[in-house]
Each structure stands twice: as structure tokens, then as C-alpha cells.
Design an enzyme around this catalytic site. Structure first.
Site, PDB file in Angstrom:
ATOM      1  N   ASP A 218      -6.748   0.573  -9.583  1.00  0.00           N
ATOM      2  CA  ASP A 218      -7.369   1.085  -8.367  1.00  0.00           C
ATOM      3  C   ASP A 218      -7.444   2.611  -8.409  1.00  0.00           C
ATOM      4  O   ASP A 218      -6.680   3.272  -9.108  1.00  0.00           O
ATOM      5  CB  ASP A 218      -6.668   0.586  -7.100  1.00  0.00           C
ATOM      6  CG  ASP A 218      -5.156   0.572  -7.230  1.00  0.00           C
ATOM      7  OD1 ASP A 218      -4.543  -0.392  -6.779  1.00  0.00           O
ATOM      8  OD2 ASP A 218      -4.605   1.543  -7.793  1.00  0.00           O
TER       9      ASP A 218
ATOM     10  N   ASP B   7      -7.446   5.855  -6.083  1.00  0.00           N
ATOM     11  CA  ASP B   7      -7.153   6.398  -4.757  1.00  0.00           C
ATOM     12  C   ASP B   7      -7.637   7.842  -4.660  1.00  0.00           C
ATOM     13  O   ASP B   7      -7.588   8.592  -5.641  1.00  0.00           O
ATOM     14  CB  ASP B   7      -5.638   6.362  -4.495  1.00  0.00           C
ATOM     15  CG  ASP B   7      -5.105   4.939  -4.461  1.00  0.00           C
ATOM     16  OD1 ASP B   7      -5.903   4.017  -4.189  1.00  0.00           O
ATOM     17  OD2 ASP B   7      -3.907   4.742  -4.727  1.00  0.00           O
TER      18      ASP B   7
ATOM     19  N   ASP C 271       6.086  10.745  -5.174  1.00  0.00           N
ATOM     20  CA  ASP C 271       7.390  10.455  -5.788  1.00  0.00           C
ATOM     21  C   ASP C 271       7.598  11.186  -7.116  1.00  0.00           C
ATOM     22  O   ASP C 271       8.458  12.049  -7.240  1.00  0.00           O
ATOM     23  CB  ASP C 271       7.646   8.939  -5.894  1.00  0.00           C
ATOM     24  CG  ASP C 271       6.466   8.159  -6.457  1.00  0.00           C
ATOM     25  OD1 ASP C 271       5.474   8.763  -6.899  1.00  0.00           O
ATOM     26  OD2 ASP C 271       6.553   6.910  -6.473  1.00  0.00           O
TER      27      ASP C 271
HETATM   28  P1  ATP Z   1       0.346   1.442  -9.955  1.00  0.00           P
HETATM   29  O1  ATP Z   1      -0.018   1.608 -11.366  1.00  0.00           O
HETATM   30  O2  ATP Z   1       1.321   0.385  -9.739  1.00  0.00           O
HETATM   31  O3  ATP Z   1      -0.803   1.362  -8.994  1.00  0.00           O
HETATM   32  P2  ATP Z   1       0.816   3.881  -8.543  1.00  0.00           P
HETATM   33  O4  ATP Z   1       1.634   5.091  -8.882  1.00  0.00           O
HETATM   34  O5  ATP Z   1      -0.657   4.078  -8.416  1.00  0.00           O
HETATM   35  O6  ATP Z   1       1.150   2.784  -9.627  1.00  0.00           O
HETATM   36  P3  ATP Z   1       0.702   3.012  -5.821  1.00  0.00           P
HETATM   37  O7  ATP Z   1       1.646   2.154  -5.069  1.00  0.00           O
HETATM   38  O8  ATP Z   1      -0.695   2.579  -6.016  1.00  0.00           O
HETATM   39  O9  ATP Z   1       1.397   3.257  -7.234  1.00  0.00           O
HETATM   40  O10 ATP Z   1       0.765   4.439  -5.128  1.00  0.00           O
HETATM   41  C1  ATP Z   1      -0.235   5.429  -5.281  1.00  0.00           C
HETATM   42  C2  ATP Z   1       0.385   6.818  -5.223  1.00  0.00           C
HETATM   43  O11 ATP Z   1       1.040   7.020  -3.978  1.00  0.00           O
HETATM   44  C3  ATP Z   1       1.469   7.060  -6.268  1.00  0.00           C
HETATM   45  O12 ATP Z   1       0.937   7.458  -7.509  1.00  0.00           O
HETATM   46  C4  ATP Z   1       2.269   8.175  -5.613  1.00  0.00           C
HETATM   47  O13 ATP Z   1       1.634   9.416  -5.763  1.00  0.00           O
HETATM   48  C5  ATP Z   1       2.240   7.787  -4.163  1.00  0.00           C
HETATM   49  N1  ATP Z   1       3.383   6.924  -3.785  1.00  0.00           N
HETATM   50  C6  ATP Z   1       3.440   5.579  -3.825  1.00  0.00           C
HETATM   51  N2  ATP Z   1       4.619   5.118  -3.412  1.00  0.00           N
HETATM   52  C7  ATP Z   1       5.347   6.206  -3.072  1.00  0.00           C
HETATM   53  C8  ATP Z   1       6.664   6.409  -2.551  1.00  0.00           C
HETATM   54  N3  ATP Z   1       7.467   5.370  -2.310  1.00  0.00           N
HETATM   55  N4  ATP Z   1       7.070   7.673  -2.330  1.00  0.00           N
HETATM   56  C9  ATP Z   1       6.249   8.721  -2.567  1.00  0.00           C
HETATM   57  N5  ATP Z   1       5.025   8.593  -3.062  1.00  0.00           N
HETATM   58  C10 ATP Z   1       4.547   7.358  -3.311  1.00  0.00           C
HETATM   59 MG    MG Z   2      -2.080   2.601  -7.739  1.00  0.00          MG
END
Ligand code: ATP
Ligand code: MG
Length: 453
Positions: free
Chosen positions: A73, A75, A152
Site C-alpha cells: 500500500d 500512504d 516509529d
Molecule cells: P507494512 O509493510 O507492514 O505496511 P508499514 O511500516 O507500512 O509496514 P503501516 O502499519 O502500514 O506499516 O504503517 C504506515 C506508517 O505509519 C509506518 O511506516 C510508520 O511511519 C507509521 N506507523 C505505523 N505504526 C506506528 C506506530 N505504532 N507508531 C508510530 N508510527 C507508526
Molecule cells: Mg504500510
């Protein structure tokens, strides 16, 4: 009413913010190509720019693109408010109560557009921390710098723009991605206390990306693992699906175990694995996870019910042994053990009943494989295939199931050769076992493998 809202502890992040150094990595110095970005995400970025706003691809997508991955995805973060985003896109809906987000919908693809968010205590009361430092609300808009530091890991805080196709880095994330290291932004212990799920994200992202976890970010994990009990069980369930159904289940499991997080998430399984000296249960569990990874790699569907049957099987076996040692009849002990394990685990992880019920069926059908009674009914059971696949896994732990596997494999082969698969079974079983005909169903190709159970 919130019983214990303490004044926010000294916020190290907001103190750090003014010191942030912006580093711009120009197009010719990084590997992100527009070809690898979803055309819909690009559309949103251009529309925001043309509307006079700034918009950036951010988070996992930028990180994954930099390591040559294919993000699932895309964002976007922007300085436009949700209402301003909605005014730009007809295909837009606003979601979220705690923090308003815009979803721009293109058929089956949804591009999430979030307004820059701050994570600071500005005295407005819009940010509240629980006594333990856990973040309860953080619904304050902010600048791109605020947005970067509330993320994070440094690797997750990189911003890609279509202004000049550069990557913007406020926290040193670019170098960390190149070095393949996960590093929390700010003080690790403080950030884990704010949101303990970040501990699972550390293990999961390290497993998925094959990154190492920076020493300072890894050190508190085992110590703070018990804080996971304070996170919402529904969120932990979602995180478990990401940990174990994204194609990196074995690596995730090993990372969780290494950092003491497994014992926090699945306490009874962890205890049972430690008690099982031969390591047979562990081997079986890892075999089950490896099978899940293989299915994901082959684009085959995977089932949370089967996954949790695997993850909690050691706990079930241990509970069953304890009940039988008390002299309880086998069938009763099986039911009680299944209920007990499900109930205990539910206080940690909210496994919905549509998954926990088939999980229990998979366990309870195991005993019937060795009894070999009421064969047609068992073959027609909607969970037969899943339970049989589970039996194959148990063979890894103990060769004593080899005869049962042969017996049921043979039966399936025979039943598969006839129009109504169960006629062959009936001929093996003989007439008159009392199964009402209307109950028989043809076995579906692989009921073990549906997410929609
Ligand atoms: P994935 O590959 O699983 O999608 P992701 O890092 O994109 O990994 P998401 O849950 O889609 O994970 O979150 C998107 C973004 O939001 C992360 O890259 C991070 O910048 C932020 N984020 C997500 N969860 C947290 C959290 N618990 N605390 C702080 N920032 C977060
Ligand atoms: Mg993601």
C-alpha cells in the site's frame, strides 16, 4: 472518564524537534522510480500539488521501494486538512474518529491520505498519556517535522515528493535503510512505553526486511515485553496476522522468541515449548509456519484458524495432558483443554469466534483420526481437510501418526476417484454406520485454505 491521566512526562521528542536536520536525497542519488509507484498514488500526489498543497509518499512504501521491494500500500502525508483533501477528490471519504484520515478510492485500491500529525503536548489536552507513558490520544495536526518524529522507526519516516522526485529525511532514516537497520526515533524505552505494539513491529519489520534491530532499540524489548498486555487485544490480533500471514512467519517467530516477545504474546505456548525437552513441538510449530510461508509465496490462501491451531497447539497439548493426569475422560479433557487455552489466550489476543471455533475443531478432530470410527462423517466434515493437513504436521513431531496418515490418505485417494467421493468411503466402511445421507457433502478442494472461514 479516564481514571488515571497523568501529566505528560517530559517529552523528549518535542525537545528534539528544533534540532532536526533536513537532508534531501536528490533523484539521481536514490533508486526510487515512478514506474514502481502506484499510478493512483502518483495521481493523488500531483492533484495535491496542483491544489497548492504539499504531499509526500511516506512510511513503508518509501522504505520498501528503497530496498527494492514491492509495497502493498501507498500512504500519503500532506499539509492539507482532511476537508481540503475531500474537496480535491470526488472519490474520497473521511474515516477515523481518533484521527481523521482521507481515503481516496480507485476501484479496489485505496490511497490513504493523512494530514501531518504532531505528537507533542501543546497543553491543549489533545494528547494524553497514561501513567505508564502509554499514548491514548494524539489527534493534533502538525508540520512535516512533527509528522516525521512521531513515526516509529527512522526507516519509516522518509518522504518522497513529486516536486523534484527527491527523498526528504529528517531523522537519518536514509542511511539506516542503506545499512539495513531498524532504529526507533527518540528514546526507545519511551517510545515502546507510549505504544507497546511498536515492539512487535520491530520484530516483524526486521523479519520482513531482514534488517537488524539497532542495539539501543533491541535492548529494552525483553524487559518491556510484558507491557504488551496493556495493548488492545483486537490490535494484537491484527498485528499477529501481519506477523504470521505475510510470508515471513518463521523469521517473525524467531525474532519474537529471541527478544522475549513470544512469551508475552503466547505465554502458554512459550511455557509448553520450554517444557518439551525433545523440541518436537517446536519443530512442528516451525514446520507449520514454514508451510504458511510457502503458501503465501505461491499466492495460495491462508487461514487464521489453521495458523492459530498451529501457534496454540503446544499450549493445548500441555493443558490436555494436565487434565488427563487428573483422571479426566479423554473426550471431556479435549473439550476442556481446547476451551481453556482459547479462553486464556483471548485475554491477550482477540481471536474472533469465526476463527477460534474452526481452530478448536481442528484440534478435536485429531483424536478421531486414530479412532477411525464414523469414517464417512469425518470425511464429510467441513474441517476435515484442515484437520488432515494438521495431522500431517504432527507427523513431524511424532512418527506414531504415520499409520493414521496412510489410512486417511488412502481413503481420500479412493473417494477422489468416484463421482460422489463418499461412495468409495462407504465401501471401505461397509453399510449401515447410521450416517444420514443428507448430511454428506462432497469435499471441497481445500477448505483448510480459506481466509473467509
Ligand atoms: P507494512 O509493510 O507492514 O505496511 P508499514 O511500516 O507500512 O509496514 P503501516 O502499519 O502500514 O506499516 O504503517 C504506515 C506508517 O505509519 C509506518 O511506516 C510508520 O511511519 C507509521 N506507523 C505505523 N505504526 C506506528 C506506530 N505504532 N507508531 C508510530 N508510527 C507508526
Ligand atoms: Mg504500510
Amino acid at each position: 472518564m479516564q481514571p488515571h491521566i497523568a501529566a505528560a512526562p517530559q517529552n523528549r521528542l518535542s525537545i528534539d524537534t528544533p534540532d532536526l536536520q533536513l537532508r534531501v536525497i536528490p533523484r539521481d542519488s536514490h533508486t526510487i522510480s515512478r514506474r514502481d509507484i502506484s499510478p493512483n498514488a502518483l495521481r493523488v500526489l500531483y492533484r495535491l500539488r496542483d491544489g497548492g498543497f504539499s504531499g509526500y509518499l511516506v512510511g513503508g512504501a518509501v522504505r520498501d521501494l528503497l530496498v527494492g521491494g514491492h509495497p502493498k500500500d501507498f500512504d500519503i502525508a500532506t499539509d492539507a486538512t482532511p476537508d481540503q483533501v475531500r474537496a480535491l477528490f470526488r472519490n474520497c471519504r473521511l474515516i477515523g474518529r481518533r484521527f481523521r484520515l482521507a481515503h481516496v478510492v480507485f476501484g479496489r485500491e485505496i490511497i490513504e491520505v493523512a494530514t501531518f500529525r504532531a505528537n507533542v503536548d501543546d497543553g491543549s489536552g489533545d494528547r494524553e498519556l497514561h501513567e505508564g507513558g502509554r499514548l491514548l490520544r494524539d489527534n493534533v495536526y502538525g508540520t512535516i517535522e512533527d509528522d516525521a518524529v512521531r513515526r516509529d522507526f527512522t526507516a519509516n519516516a522518509l518522504y518522497y515528493t513529486v516536486e523534484d522526485f527527491s527523498v526528504r529525511d529528517y531523522v537519518g532514516g536514509y542511511d539506516d535503510v542503506q545499512a539495513r537497520v531498524l532504529k526507533l526515533i527518540g528514546d526507545p524505552e519511551y517510545r515502546y512505553r507510549e505504544d507497546p505494539v511498536r515492539m512487535l513491529r520491530a520484530a516483524r519489520l526486521a523479519a520482513k526486511l531482514d534488517f537488524r534491530i539497532d542495539e539501543a532499540s533491541a535492548e529494552p524489548l525483553t524487559r518491556l515485553a510484558p507491557l504488551l498486555a496493556q495493548s488492545a487485544p483486537a490490535r494484537l490480533f491484527e498485528e499477529c496476522l501481519k506477523l504470521f500471514l505475510s510470508g515471513h512467519a518463521v523469521a517473525s517467530f524467531e525474532r519474537l522468541e529471541h527478544h522475549g516477545l513470544l512469551a508475552a504474546l503466547f505465554p502458554e505456548t512459550a511455557t509448553a515449548l520450554t517444557a518439551n525437552r525433545s523440541g518436537a513441538l517446536r519443530n512442528m510449530l516451525l514446520e507449520g509456519l514454514a508451510g504458511t510461508d510457502k503458501r503465501v509465496a505461491n499466492d495460495e490462501p491462508v487461514s487464521p484458524a489453521f495458523l492459530f491451531a498451529v501457534l496454540l497447539w503446544p499450549a493445548y497439548c500441555r493443558a490436555l495432558m494436565a487434565l488427563q493426569a487428573q483422571g479426566m475422560h479423554a473426550a471431556e479433557a479435549q473439550r476442556r483443554a481446547a476451551d481453556r487455552v482459547t479462553l486464556h489466550q483471548a485475554s491477550m489476543i482477540a481471536l474472533p469466534r469465526r476463527f477460534s471455533l474452526p481452530m478448536q475443531e481442528i484440534w478435536l478432530l485429531q483424536a478421531r483420526f486414530s479412532q477411525r470410527k464414523r469414517v464417512p462423517r469425518l470425511l464429510a466434515h467441513p474441517r476435515f481437510r484442515a484437520a488432515y493437513d494438521f495431522l500431517l504436521l504432527r507427523l513431524v513431531a511424532s512418527s506414531e501418526h504415520a499409520e493414521d496418515v496412510d489410512f486417511w490418505r488412502e481413503l481420500q485417494a479412493q473417494s477422489g476417484e468416484t463421482e460422489d467421493g463418499l461412495d468409495a468411503v462407504e465401501s471401505v466402511e461397509g453399510e449401515g454406520d447410521g450416517e444420514p445421507r443428507k448430511r454428506r457433502r462432497r469435499r471441497r478442494p481445500s477448505p483448510s485454505a480459506t481466509t473467509s472461514e
